[in-house]
Design a protein around this motif. Structure first.
Motif, PDB file in Angstrom:
ATOM      1  N   TYR A   9      19.308  23.248 -28.732  1.00 26.32           N
ATOM      2  CA  TYR A   9      18.154  22.382 -28.932  1.00 26.32           C
ATOM      3  C   TYR A   9      18.265  21.234 -27.931  1.00 26.32           C
ATOM      4  CZ  TYR A   9      15.009  19.093 -31.231  1.00 26.32           C
ATOM      5  OH  TYR A   9      14.023  18.198 -31.505  1.00 26.32           O
ATOM      6  N   GLU A  11      19.286  21.174 -24.697  1.00 25.62           N
ATOM      7  CA  GLU A  11      20.613  21.171 -24.077  1.00 25.62           C
ATOM      8  C   GLU A  11      20.522  21.510 -22.590  1.00 25.62           C
ATOM      9  OE1 GLU A  11      23.229  20.209 -25.637  1.00 25.62           O
ATOM     10  OE2 GLU A  11      23.044  20.681 -27.768  1.00 25.62           O
ATOM     11  N   ASP A  40      16.031  26.611 -30.116  1.00 19.40           N
ATOM     12  CA  ASP A  40      15.475  26.084 -31.364  1.00 19.40           C
ATOM     13  C   ASP A  40      14.347  25.086 -31.068  1.00 19.40           C
ATOM     14  OD1 ASP A  40      15.158  25.410 -33.978  1.00 19.40           O
ATOM     15  OD2 ASP A  40      17.044  24.325 -34.181  1.00 19.40           O
ATOM     16  N   ASP A  93      27.885  22.480 -25.996  1.00 23.46           N
ATOM     17  CA  ASP A  93      28.212  21.156 -25.454  1.00 23.46           C
ATOM     18  C   ASP A  93      29.692  20.992 -25.137  1.00 23.46           C
ATOM     19  OD1 ASP A  93      29.232  21.147 -27.959  1.00 23.46           O
ATOM     20  OD2 ASP A  93      27.992  19.524 -28.728  1.00 23.46           O
ATOM     21  N   GLN A  95      32.107  21.202 -27.047  1.00 18.71           N
ATOM     22  CA  GLN A  95      32.917  20.667 -28.146  1.00 18.71           C
ATOM     23  C   GLN A  95      33.692  21.786 -28.830  1.00 18.71           C
ATOM     24  OE1 GLN A  95      30.027  17.925 -30.291  1.00 18.71           O
ATOM     25  NE2 GLN A  95      31.883  16.704 -30.119  1.00 18.71           N
ATOM     26  N   ARG A 197      31.636  15.430 -26.557  1.00 21.51           N
ATOM     27  CA  ARG A 197      30.501  16.122 -25.960  1.00 21.51           C
ATOM     28  C   ARG A 197      30.474  15.867 -24.452  1.00 21.51           C
ATOM     29  NH1 ARG A 197      25.159  17.669 -26.471  1.00 21.51           N
ATOM     30  NH2 ARG A 197      24.724  18.484 -28.543  1.00 21.51           N
ATOM     31  N   SER A 202      24.632  13.921 -29.658  1.00 21.21           N
ATOM     32  CA  SER A 202      24.596  14.741 -30.863  1.00 21.21           C
ATOM     33  C   SER A 202      23.178  14.819 -31.412  1.00 21.21           C
ATOM     34  CB  SER A 202      25.535  14.161 -31.910  1.00 21.21           C
ATOM     35  OG  SER A 202      25.401  14.901 -33.098  1.00 21.21           O
ATOM     36  N   LYS A 203      22.822  16.019 -31.888  1.00 18.59           N
ATOM     37  CA  LYS A 203      21.484  16.220 -32.443  1.00 18.59           C
ATOM     38  C   LYS A 203      21.475  15.913 -33.938  1.00 18.59           C
ATOM     39  CE  LYS A 203      20.197  17.827 -28.422  1.00 18.59           C
ATOM     40  NZ  LYS A 203      21.453  17.519 -27.743  1.00 18.59           N
TER      41      LYS A 203
HETATM   42  N1  UDP Z   1      21.217  22.430 -32.584  1.00 22.12           N
HETATM   43  C1  UDP Z   1      20.163  23.294 -32.873  1.00 22.12           C
HETATM   44  N2  UDP Z   1      19.102  22.817 -33.609  1.00 22.12           N
HETATM   45  C2  UDP Z   1      19.059  21.546 -34.101  1.00 22.12           C
HETATM   46  C3  UDP Z   1      20.157  20.697 -33.833  1.00 22.12           C
HETATM   47  C4  UDP Z   1      21.222  21.173 -33.086  1.00 22.12           C
HETATM   48  O1  UDP Z   1      20.163  24.445 -32.453  1.00 22.12           O
HETATM   49  O2  UDP Z   1      18.070  21.187 -34.747  1.00 22.12           O
HETATM   50  C5  UDP Z   1      22.359  22.928 -31.771  1.00 22.12           C
HETATM   51  C6  UDP Z   1      22.715  22.044 -30.589  1.00 22.12           C
HETATM   52  O3  UDP Z   1      21.938  22.340 -29.456  1.00 22.12           O
HETATM   53  C7  UDP Z   1      24.193  22.348 -30.374  1.00 22.12           C
HETATM   54  C8  UDP Z   1      24.674  22.677 -31.782  1.00 22.12           C
HETATM   55  O4  UDP Z   1      23.513  22.928 -32.569  1.00 22.12           O
HETATM   56  O5  UDP Z   1      24.400  23.471 -29.535  1.00 22.12           O
HETATM   57  C9  UDP Z   1      25.493  21.533 -32.357  1.00 22.12           C
HETATM   58  O6  UDP Z   1      24.777  20.319 -32.285  1.00 22.12           O
HETATM   59  P1  UDP Z   1      25.452  18.943 -31.907  1.00 22.12           P
HETATM   60  O7  UDP Z   1      26.421  19.137 -30.792  1.00 22.12           O
HETATM   61  O8  UDP Z   1      24.360  17.971 -31.668  1.00 22.12           O
HETATM   62  O9  UDP Z   1      26.206  18.582 -33.253  1.00 22.12           O
HETATM   63  P2  UDP Z   1      27.638  17.867 -33.414  1.00 22.12           P
HETATM   64  O10 UDP Z   1      28.585  18.564 -32.477  1.00 22.12           O
HETATM   65  O11 UDP Z   1      27.425  16.447 -33.060  1.00 22.12           O
HETATM   66  O12 UDP Z   1      27.967  18.074 -34.848  1.00 22.12           O
END
Ligand code: UDP
Ligand code: MG
Length: 304
Positions: A9, A11, A40, A93, A95, A197, A202-203
């Protein structure tokens, strides 16, 4: 064949680097693989970047949603459309370190149908996020019948049997981490330190995470519903004792008019407790309502 499933989403900055790294990693293993990207509903250049990458990398498949349906929906679609004998959901990302996939595959080849990647070091997350995550795992695992492993995200390996069973689950309220562990099977765990990241941010806002936590608890436990019977009984017992005490007091020392403070405290306290109870009923009824509508979890606009 191995399916690398990536919900994306917004990215655009991450996908190029991710594909390059992931390809390098997969070349170390002599196995076929596919990339399955679930776009997404990104409103940046993610989809265009992916389509350009697909020209050089025929292993890429892209499913694009008609709007943002959330990571749980994207993962659901990913598992459904993945063709591999093993499926690995991974974030783009960095991570979830791509080179760790090799370790996951090693464990899989030893015969485990599930290989979990556990974050032993979450220093890349803020203190508040680590604290709330800890609280969530604690409460969830105290209440739910099926524990979810602590600090294990969606990054893991699942064998074909596991994926097939998850795909058969009919519910539309999908808390993937819960469903993953609900199906069972023997698992092996590898540990890693979660890096920061690489690009973008973060999303998941605090509010999104809060809702995800509630989703997790309500999907896998009815204790929040049942607990009200016990709270009710305890409160009723306490009021009964207090009633006896007041009557005794009135009989022994005559009627005493003052009592405003105790009254108002009791009324407000009970009012608050009742509202919490109704609110929790609302959480569950709302979910029954959403489930009853039987709407699809996502809408696919196009596949590439
Ligand atoms: N993502 C998604 N839809 C959403 C939010 C996030 O597909 O509505 C994806 C995002 O692109 C990433 C993964 O979910 O590849 C994890 O998101 P993020 O890194 O923002 O989360 P965090 O690592 O901070 O928990
Ligand atoms: Mg991330």
């Amino acid at each position: 064949m191995i399916s690398i499933v990536c919900p994306v989403y917004n990215e655009q900055q991450s996908v190029g680097l991710f594909i390059k790294k992931m390809k390098e990693v997969m070349q170390c293993k002599n196995v076929g693989f596919e990339f399955l990207f679930i776009d997404d509903g990104s409103d940046d250049e993610t989809l265009r970047t992916l389509r350009e990458e697909k020209r050089n990398t025929p292993q890429i498949r892209i499913i694009s949603f008609s709007r943002n349906f959330g990571k749980e929906a994207a993962l659901t679609a990913g598992l459904k459309y993945a063709k591999g004998d093993a499926v690995i959901p991974i974030d783009v990302d960095m991570q979830d370190p791509p080179e760790l996939v090799l370790k996951l595959l090693d464990e899989w080849q030893k015969g485990y149908q599930i290989v979990l990647a556990k974050r032993v070091d979450r220093n890349s997350d803020s203190y508040l996020k680590r604290l709330t995550a800890k609280g969530f795992y604690y409460f969830h695992n105290k209440m739910a019948d099926h524990k979810i492993p602590e600090n294990v995200g969606d990054f893991r390996l699942m064998g074909r049997v596991v994926v097939d069973h998850i795909n058969e689950l009919p519910e539309t309220q999908r808390f993937m981490k819960g469903l993953f562990s609900w199906v069972g099977f023997k698992s092996s765990t590898i540990n890693y330190a979660r890096p920061c990241r690489e690009n973008g941010e973060s999303k998941f806002t605090f509010w999104k995470l809060w809702n995800l936590a509630i989703e997790g608890i309500t999907s896998f436990s009815t204790i929040p519903l049942k607990i009200w019977t016990y709270i009710g009984v305890i409160v009723a017992l306490l009021s009964f004792c207090y009633g006896v005490f007041i009557i005794a007091l009135a009989l022994l020392s005559g009627i005493d008019v003052p009592g405003y403070s105790s009254l108002i405290v009791i009324i407000l306290f009970l009012g608050g407790i009742q509202l919490i109870g109704i609110g929790i009923l609302g959480e569950y009824i709302g979910r029954i309502y959403m489930e009853a509508k039987q709407r699809p979890l996502y809408i696919i606009e196009k596949e590439y």
